[in-house]
Scaffold this motif. Structure first.
Motif, short mmCIF file in Angstrom:
data_model
loop_
_atom_site.label_atom_id
_atom_site.label_comp_id
_atom_site.label_asym_id
_atom_site.label_seq_id
_atom_site.Cartn_x
_atom_site.Cartn_y
_atom_site.Cartn_z
N LEU A 1 -18.64 -15.83 5.13
CA LEU A 1 -19.37 -14.93 6.03
C LEU A 1 -20.09 -15.67 7.15
N ALA A 2 -20.29 -16.97 6.97
CA ALA A 2 -21.13 -17.73 7.89
C ALA A 2 -20.73 -17.59 9.36
N PRO A 3 -19.44 -17.68 9.73
CA PRO A 3 -19.11 -17.55 11.16
C PRO A 3 -19.53 -16.22 11.77
N LEU A 4 -19.36 -15.14 11.00
CA LEU A 4 -19.74 -13.82 11.50
C LEU A 4 -21.25 -13.73 11.69
N LEU A 5 -22.00 -14.20 10.71
CA LEU A 5 -23.45 -14.14 10.81
C LEU A 5 -23.98 -15.10 11.87
N ALA A 6 -23.32 -16.24 12.02
CA ALA A 6 -23.73 -17.19 13.06
C ALA A 6 -23.61 -16.57 14.44
N ALA A 7 -22.53 -15.80 14.64
CA ALA A 7 -22.35 -15.14 15.94
C ALA A 7 -23.46 -14.12 16.19
N LEU B 1 -29.33 -13.53 19.13
CA LEU B 1 -30.79 -13.42 19.08
C LEU B 1 -31.50 -14.66 19.61
N GLY B 2 -30.73 -15.73 19.84
CA GLY B 2 -31.32 -16.97 20.34
C GLY B 2 -30.83 -18.16 19.55
N PRO B 3 -30.67 -19.31 20.20
CA PRO B 3 -30.09 -20.48 19.53
C PRO B 3 -30.91 -21.04 18.38
N ALA B 4 -32.20 -20.77 18.36
CA ALA B 4 -33.06 -21.33 17.30
C ALA B 4 -33.28 -20.37 16.14
N THR B 5 -32.59 -19.21 16.16
CA THR B 5 -32.83 -18.21 15.12
C THR B 5 -32.23 -18.65 13.80
N SER B 6 -33.01 -18.59 12.75
CA SER B 6 -32.53 -18.90 11.40
C SER B 6 -32.48 -17.61 10.59
N LEU B 7 -31.89 -17.71 9.41
CA LEU B 7 -31.68 -16.54 8.57
C LEU B 7 -32.45 -16.69 7.26
N ALA C 1 -29.20 -15.79 -4.71
CA ALA C 1 -29.74 -16.06 -3.38
C ALA C 1 -29.64 -17.54 -3.04
N GLY C 2 -29.90 -18.39 -4.01
CA GLY C 2 -29.76 -19.82 -3.78
C GLY C 2 -28.34 -20.20 -3.41
N GLY C 3 -27.36 -19.59 -4.11
CA GLY C 3 -25.97 -19.85 -3.78
C GLY C 3 -25.60 -19.35 -2.40
N VAL C 4 -26.09 -18.16 -2.05
CA VAL C 4 -25.80 -17.60 -0.73
C VAL C 4 -26.37 -18.50 0.37
N ALA C 5 -27.61 -18.93 0.23
CA ALA C 5 -28.22 -19.79 1.25
C ALA C 5 -27.45 -21.09 1.39
N ALA C 6 -27.01 -21.67 0.27
CA ALA C 6 -26.25 -22.93 0.32
C ALA C 6 -24.91 -22.71 1.02
N GLY C 7 -24.25 -21.59 0.74
CA GLY C 7 -22.98 -21.32 1.39
C GLY C 7 -23.12 -21.11 2.89
N LEU C 8 -24.18 -20.42 3.30
CA LEU C 8 -24.41 -20.22 4.72
C LEU C 8 -24.67 -21.55 5.43
N ARG C 9 -25.48 -22.39 4.80
CA ARG C 9 -25.74 -23.71 5.41
C ARG C 9 -24.46 -24.52 5.53
N ALA C 10 -23.60 -24.44 4.49
CA ALA C 10 -22.32 -25.16 4.55
C ALA C 10 -21.47 -24.64 5.70
N GLY D 1 -22.66 -23.67 8.57
CA GLY D 1 -23.30 -23.95 9.84
C GLY D 1 -24.46 -23.04 10.21
N VAL D 2 -24.91 -22.19 9.30
CA VAL D 2 -26.02 -21.28 9.57
C VAL D 2 -27.31 -21.88 9.03
N ARG D 3 -28.35 -21.86 9.82
CA ARG D 3 -29.66 -22.28 9.33
C ARG D 3 -30.18 -21.18 8.41
N ALA D 4 -30.25 -21.44 7.12
CA ALA D 4 -30.61 -20.41 6.15
C ALA D 4 -31.49 -20.99 5.06
N ARG D 5 -32.41 -20.15 4.58
CA ARG D 5 -33.28 -20.55 3.48
C ARG D 5 -33.58 -19.32 2.64
N VAL D 6 -33.83 -19.53 1.36
CA VAL D 6 -34.23 -18.43 0.49
C VAL D 6 -35.67 -18.05 0.80
#
Length: 250
Positions: free
Chosen positions: A105-111, A116-122, A146-155, A157-162
């Motif tokens: 899902l990361a590419p879709l969410l990254a787009a 919203l801005g280049p510095a926006t995290s999730l 949630a921990g798994g989802v955040a790790a997958g998003l970071r992998a 390329g999405v800045r993500a944290r629980v």
């Protein structure tokens, strides 16, 4: 050394007799069989169309929800054992499944975030369990997802944290309740722990049924000032009348 393991072997054999290992679907001698693992290996798909309680009254489209599989057969067995029958050992494989799905899902969410801005995290927000449910289970299974989802998003390329920013007051258990009863049961039950101005969120839950839990969580986040891009779940209950085989997504 071969000899060093000999004293432990009788105890190991005894423990397996007293506490037999089996997959939740019933396959003996494995904690997680290949067929059950395969049910959680597909790419996530949109499933909000089958959840009537996600419909809004403000003309805004329903919250996008992605699921890995249908909540039927083997998947139902796995989730029930994982959540309510003490199978904390399934945290790891289910968390890994959530991680793989989120990476897709990361590419879709990254787009969406780039708009919203280049510095926006999730902020990856687990749907909260009640204090009673956490005590009964001895843990919070959705937090592992949630921990798994955040790790997958970071992998991906999405800045993500629980961000466990929601709390839930005591309510009746949702199991066995119909769609309207779920909505009434959850009304005003979920709240944010503090103002969340400008926070951009992705909700995480285990199963999408009526959508009442996600809808309530979405409202709580928006009331606190956050924006919600969507939600991801392990599985979704097929909508009424759907014909779903044991190996297919709804």
């Amino acid at each position: 050394m071969p000899g060093s393991r000999a004293p432990v072997r009788p105890l190991t054999e005894l423990s397996r007799l007293l506490l037999p290992v089996a997959c939740p679907c019933g396959v003996p001698d494995v904690r997680w069989c290949a067929r059950c693992a395969a049910r959680f290996a597909a790419a996530p798909v949109r499933v909000e169309h089958g959840a009537g309680r996600l419909d809004r009254v403000d003309a805004v489209a329903p919250l996008p929800v992605w699921a890995l599989t249908a909540y039927t057969g083997r998947v139902r067995d796995v989730v029930v054992h994982w959540k309510d029958r003490g199978r904390a050992d399934l945290d790891r494989p289910l968390g890994a499944a959530a991680r793989r799905g989120a990476a897709r899902l990361a590419p879709l969410l990254a787009a969406a975030l780039a708009e919203l801005g280049p510095a926006t995290s999730l902020a990856v927000v687990p749907v909260p369990a009640s204090a009673a449910a956490r005590r009964r289970r001895g843990r919070d299974p959705v937090a592992a997802l949630a921990g798994g989802v955040a790790a997958g998003l970071r992998a991906g390329g999405v800045r993500a944290r629980v961000a466990p920013v929601l709390r839930r007051r005591a309510t009746r258990d949702q199991v066995g309740l119909g769609a309207r009863a779920r909505g009434r049961n959850l009304a005003s039950a979920v709240r944010a722990v503090h103002p969340l101005d400008a926070l951009v969120c992705l909700l995480v839950d285990d199963v999408l049924t009526s959508g009442a839990t996600l809808a309530t969580s979405e409202r709580a986040l928006e009331t606190a000032g956050a924006s919600v891009l969507g939600a991801t779940v392990l599985a979704a209950t097929p909508p009424p009348g759907a014909t779903t085989g044991d190996e297919r997504m709804c």
